[in-house]
Design a protein around this motif. Sequence first.
Motif, mmCIF file in Angstrom:
data_model
loop_
_atom_site.group_PDB
_atom_site.id
_atom_site.type_symbol
_atom_site.label_atom_id
_atom_site.label_comp_id
_atom_site.label_asym_id
_atom_site.label_seq_id
_atom_site.Cartn_x
_atom_site.Cartn_y
_atom_site.Cartn_z
ATOM 1 N N GLU A 6 0.540 -1.165 0.057
ATOM 2 C CA GLU A 6 -0.070 0.169 0.104
ATOM 3 C C GLU A 6 0.847 1.241 0.075
ATOM 4 O OE1 GLU A 6 -3.214 0.839 -0.068
ATOM 5 O OE2 GLU A 6 -3.251 -1.333 -0.786
ATOM 6 N N PRO A 7 0.510 2.364 -0.909
ATOM 7 C CA PRO A 7 1.285 3.292 -0.847
ATOM 8 C C PRO A 7 1.296 4.076 0.494
ATOM 9 C CG PRO A 7 0.019 3.325 -2.737
ATOM 10 C CD PRO A 7 -0.455 2.132 -2.005
ATOM 11 N N LEU A 8 2.163 4.752 0.832
ATOM 12 C CA LEU A 8 2.093 5.692 2.162
ATOM 13 C C LEU A 8 1.650 7.165 2.057
ATOM 14 C CD1 LEU A 8 5.645 4.455 3.750
ATOM 15 C CD2 LEU A 8 3.223 3.722 4.226
ATOM 16 N N GLY A 9 1.428 7.491 0.858
ATOM 17 C CA GLY A 9 1.220 8.732 0.669
ATOM 18 C C GLY A 9 2.125 9.906 0.719
ATOM 19 N N LEU A 10 3.409 9.438 0.716
ATOM 20 C CA LEU A 10 4.641 10.448 0.916
ATOM 21 C C LEU A 10 4.908 11.178 -0.618
ATOM 22 C CD1 LEU A 10 6.871 8.301 3.422
ATOM 23 C CD2 LEU A 10 5.617 10.457 3.691
ATOM 24 N N GLY A 11 5.621 12.167 -0.621
ATOM 25 C CA GLY A 11 5.747 12.858 -1.868
ATOM 26 C C GLY A 11 4.855 13.508 -2.218
ATOM 27 N N ARG A 12 4.937 14.170 -3.562
ATOM 28 C CA ARG A 12 4.084 15.204 -4.177
ATOM 29 C C ARG A 12 4.178 14.718 -5.677
ATOM 30 N NH1 ARG A 12 6.072 18.928 -7.126
ATOM 31 N NH2 ARG A 12 8.168 19.913 -6.352
ATOM 32 N N ALA A 13 2.901 15.177 -6.333
ATOM 33 C CA ALA A 13 2.882 14.951 -7.926
ATOM 34 C C ALA A 13 4.124 15.853 -8.508
ATOM 35 C CB ALA A 13 1.547 15.505 -8.180
ATOM 36 N N ALA A 14 4.847 15.221 -9.230
ATOM 37 C CA ALA A 14 5.816 15.988 -10.061
ATOM 38 C C ALA A 14 4.952 16.747 -11.164
ATOM 39 C CB ALA A 14 6.764 15.078 -10.811
ATOM 40 N N THR A 15 5.212 18.047 -11.338
ATOM 41 C CA THR A 15 4.656 19.045 -12.413
ATOM 42 C C THR A 15 5.196 18.580 -13.989
ATOM 43 O OG1 THR A 15 6.345 20.798 -12.367
ATOM 44 C CG2 THR A 15 4.495 20.760 -10.636
ATOM 45 N N PRO A 16 4.709 18.913 -14.772
ATOM 46 C CA PRO A 16 5.125 18.408 -16.116
ATOM 47 C C PRO A 16 6.179 19.461 -16.350
ATOM 48 C CG PRO A 16 2.567 18.980 -16.437
ATOM 49 C CD PRO A 16 3.016 19.481 -14.946
ATOM 50 N N GLU A 17 6.416 20.882 -15.839
ATOM 51 C CA GLU A 17 7.501 21.542 -16.030
ATOM 52 C C GLU A 17 8.899 20.896 -15.434
ATOM 53 O OE1 GLU A 17 4.526 22.631 -14.980
ATOM 54 O OE2 GLU A 17 4.127 23.724 -16.943
ATOM 55 N N GLU A 18 8.586 20.360 -14.236
ATOM 56 C CA GLU A 18 9.576 19.642 -13.553
ATOM 57 C C GLU A 18 10.413 18.528 -14.227
ATOM 58 O OE1 GLU A 18 8.699 20.766 -8.955
ATOM 59 O OE2 GLU A 18 7.637 18.996 -9.699
ATOM 60 N N ILE A 19 9.444 17.561 -14.738
ATOM 61 C CA ILE A 19 9.771 16.494 -15.616
ATOM 62 C C ILE A 19 10.467 16.837 -16.620
ATOM 63 C CG2 ILE A 19 8.853 14.545 -16.835
ATOM 64 C CD1 ILE A 19 6.625 14.328 -14.816
ATOM 65 N N ALA A 20 10.048 17.944 -17.376
ATOM 66 C CA ALA A 20 10.578 18.414 -18.647
ATOM 67 C C ALA A 20 12.053 18.746 -18.053
ATOM 68 C CB ALA A 20 9.805 19.455 -19.249
ATOM 69 N N ALA A 21 12.226 19.368 -17.395
ATOM 70 C CA ALA A 21 13.499 19.992 -16.860
ATOM 71 C C ALA A 21 14.699 18.748 -16.576
ATOM 72 C CB ALA A 21 13.226 20.862 -15.829
ATOM 73 N N TRP A 22 14.089 17.951 -16.001
ATOM 74 C CA TRP A 22 15.118 16.734 -15.597
ATOM 75 C C TRP A 22 15.198 15.500 -16.522
ATOM 76 C CZ3 TRP A 22 15.589 16.201 -9.418
ATOM 77 C CH2 TRP A 22 16.129 17.449 -9.024
ATOM 78 N N ASP A 23 14.003 15.404 -17.185
ATOM 79 C CA ASP A 23 13.819 14.073 -18.032
ATOM 80 C C ASP A 23 14.187 14.512 -19.239
ATOM 81 O OD1 ASP A 23 13.530 11.781 -19.381
ATOM 82 O OD2 ASP A 23 11.344 11.561 -18.675
ATOM 83 N N VAL A 24 15.546 14.355 -19.860
ATOM 84 C CA VAL A 24 15.946 14.846 -20.872
ATOM 85 C C VAL A 24 16.580 13.556 -21.466
ATOM 86 C CG1 VAL A 24 16.323 17.411 -20.274
ATOM 87 C CG2 VAL A 24 18.454 15.837 -20.017
ATOM 88 N N ASN A 25 16.677 12.354 -21.260
ATOM 89 C CA ASN A 25 17.406 11.561 -21.937
ATOM 90 C C ASN A 25 16.723 11.143 -23.305
ATOM 91 O OD1 ASN A 25 16.126 10.474 -19.120
ATOM 92 N ND2 ASN A 25 15.460 8.761 -20.687
ATOM 93 N N VAL A 26 17.558 10.697 -24.207
ATOM 94 C CA VAL A 26 17.252 10.373 -25.256
ATOM 95 C C VAL A 26 17.563 8.786 -25.826
ATOM 96 C CG1 VAL A 26 17.545 10.782 -27.965
ATOM 97 C CG2 VAL A 26 17.799 12.815 -26.385
ATOM 98 N N MET A 27 16.541 8.031 -26.181
ATOM 99 C CA MET A 27 16.464 6.787 -26.574
ATOM 100 C C MET A 27 17.219 6.702 -27.818
ATOM 101 S SD MET A 27 15.107 5.846 -23.576
ATOM 102 C CE MET A 27 14.507 3.865 -23.713
ATOM 103 N N PRO A 28 17.691 5.055 -27.934
ATOM 104 C CA PRO A 28 18.426 4.674 -29.219
ATOM 105 C C PRO A 28 17.361 5.236 -30.649
ATOM 106 C CG PRO A 28 18.719 3.363 -27.652
ATOM 107 C CD PRO A 28 17.660 4.294 -26.912
ATOM 108 N N ASP A 29 16.079 5.169 -30.440
ATOM 109 C CA ASP A 29 15.329 5.321 -31.511
ATOM 110 C C ASP A 29 14.855 6.903 -31.751
ATOM 111 O OD1 ASP A 29 13.446 5.897 -29.458
ATOM 112 O OD2 ASP A 29 12.087 4.491 -30.056
ATOM 113 N N GLY A 30 15.502 7.470 -30.561
ATOM 114 C CA GLY A 30 15.248 9.089 -30.898
ATOM 115 C C GLY A 30 14.241 9.711 -30.328
ATOM 116 N N THR A 31 13.642 8.838 -29.209
ATOM 117 C CA THR A 31 12.456 9.071 -28.459
ATOM 118 C C THR A 31 13.031 10.169 -27.403
ATOM 119 O OG1 THR A 31 11.358 7.197 -28.532
ATOM 120 C CG2 THR A 31 10.758 8.451 -26.782
ATOM 121 N N GLY A 32 12.638 11.085 -27.261
ATOM 122 C CA GLY A 32 13.240 12.104 -26.213
ATOM 123 C C GLY A 32 13.783 13.424 -26.903
ATOM 124 N N LEU A 33 14.093 13.190 -28.099
ATOM 125 C CA LEU A 33 14.856 14.297 -28.776
ATOM 126 C C LEU A 33 13.866 15.666 -28.882
ATOM 127 C CD1 LEU A 33 16.381 12.797 -32.110
ATOM 128 C CD2 LEU A 33 17.444 13.959 -30.233
#
Lengths: 208, 421
Positions: A6-33
């Motif tokens: 069961e989740p404990l309810g810790l943490g908070r939702a990540a915002t789309p802007e936050e995810i865009a700032a940190w999730d910059v990896n690009v996969m071999p097929d070009g996903t993420g470019l």
Amino acid sequence: LPAVAEPLGLGRAATPEEIAAWDVNVMPDGTGLPPGEGDVWTGDEVFAEYCASCHGDFAEGRDAWPKLAGGFGSLDKVDPVKTVGSFWPYVSTVWDYVNRSMPFGGAGNLTPDEVYAITAYILYSNDLVDEDFVLSPETWDQVEMPNVDGFIIDDRAEAEYAVWRAEPCMTDCRDAPATINRRASDVGVTPADDGTMVESPMEALLAK
Amino acid sequence: MSDGNTTRRGVLRGALAGSAALAAGRAAAESDPLITELQDWTSFGGDPITARPYGLPIRFEADVIRRNVPWLTADPVSSINFTPIHALEGTITPQGCAFERHHSGAIELAKENYRLMINGLVDQPLVFSYADLERFPRENHVYFCECAANTGMEWAGAQLNGAQFTHGMLHNMEYTGIPMRTLLQEAGLGAAGDLADKWIYVEGADASSNGRSIPMEKALDDVLVAFKANGEALRKEHGYPVRLVVPGWEGNMWVKWLRRIEVTDGPVESREETSKYTDVLEDGTARKWTWVMDAKSVITSPSPQQPITHGHGPVVITGLAWSGHGKITRVDVSKDGGMTWETARLDRGSDPKALARFYLDTEWNGEPWLLQSRAMDETGYVQPTKAALREVRGENSVYHNNCIQTWAIAADGSAENVELS
């Protein structure tokens, strides 16, 4: 796989802007470019400004800094030269790593267009694209990386464990008594406790 | 009562006779002034308890430090140093001299500035503060962290003269942390669907990021998100305030200053799993995803930095053994370069995927030794010779050199890193 707790309810939702700032990896097929583009000659200029002081004007590497180009046909030789062209399997890794972690000491400041241009120039330096090539998400899969099929998934289970999981010899284990054929003292590259350096094999290699 | 030799008294008498003989063999000594004269430390007071709120080792141990090899890398910010394993005992590595490997330096990241993101194929992407992490149920485990490149300079021959340099990209700590599966379940894995072909991608907050892909099966098994080591906070250079602990797997995957966990439908094939941490074989192809560190051992004393200085007679041969596949079950030691072996004593069981300490209590009378140790793990795997490794892999693998190490002990008690034929 373990049962879901069961989740404990810790943490908070990540915002789309936050995810865009940190999730910059690009996969071999070009996903993420991201959108953008860069040509070889722009890359030449950007590379000269940000990269060439360590990696050389032609991505050939300076001093002991990494060579990004060359080394073709060297992988099965003594001391292979593993560059983007001779060794790296995917263009995505070049884009991703340059974008995220270069230039060394000032990472994360390149624009997507600059990263496209630098990547295009590195590919050109490896003779993988023509001088009029423009790299973008649209031209992405036109680049053929020479060593894309040069990797196998870890096969130690078959090649090694199957052989080396055996009761070892305890007596009379060698055909003849052991003799010393190499000594670290003959190489002489261990740092002394007073910090003085002995001969560097790296310098010897670079002098070649 | 039977005859005197088998009675209790007879056994006692025999034992006493033995020790008397030994005593007779010891040289008579002049009286020792360290005993017969009153010493300062026996007379005056020492330091007050206020002298050192956080202490360092006594100055006489100043050589038990991390060392580096300048020619190995182009820049000390993306480089390696070495744990002084030759001088340590037991299995726990003191954090202050535990090796460092950075790709863009040891960064300073305060707890209040720390954020951990979980995103990708999860039901709810989340952001945790450091304080959030301390509220999850936590576990303690001891594991070794060995750099994939440990012993890598020795592929082509005997090169660096000391166990610290040949085997010191290694530390072993007791970690306190949260199972990765707990954090993934907090974000929810329903969106990931079938987990069998899913991966996580983990990266650090530093400029290098050190991103690596880990299959979901391992992530849900024993991977820890750790915030304490050996009882206290992680050291800055070891990932303060939060690092990944990936038991049994190559040290590069133990991402420090962990800032993001992404659930993905495939490996990212990042720089650290394509250009680096792939192992070139003799034919020019390269193995990728060589995650596990195989069974390995090294004699830490005697060794080049730890020669025999006490003369002939009793000597303790000791060393470390470890395996990424589980527990160490046996270590054999050879004094003649592998012709004959005797089984050493494992000091106290072995935790899985953790360092084990072995001893061979023996005698040396000046004869030349070619000392080797050979680890076995609970899968039955036996640590190979360098020749056996080269036969399969050639000499250009760079990583995963778990070969049997040889130290040549000379008549004067000195030790040297050698290779045998």
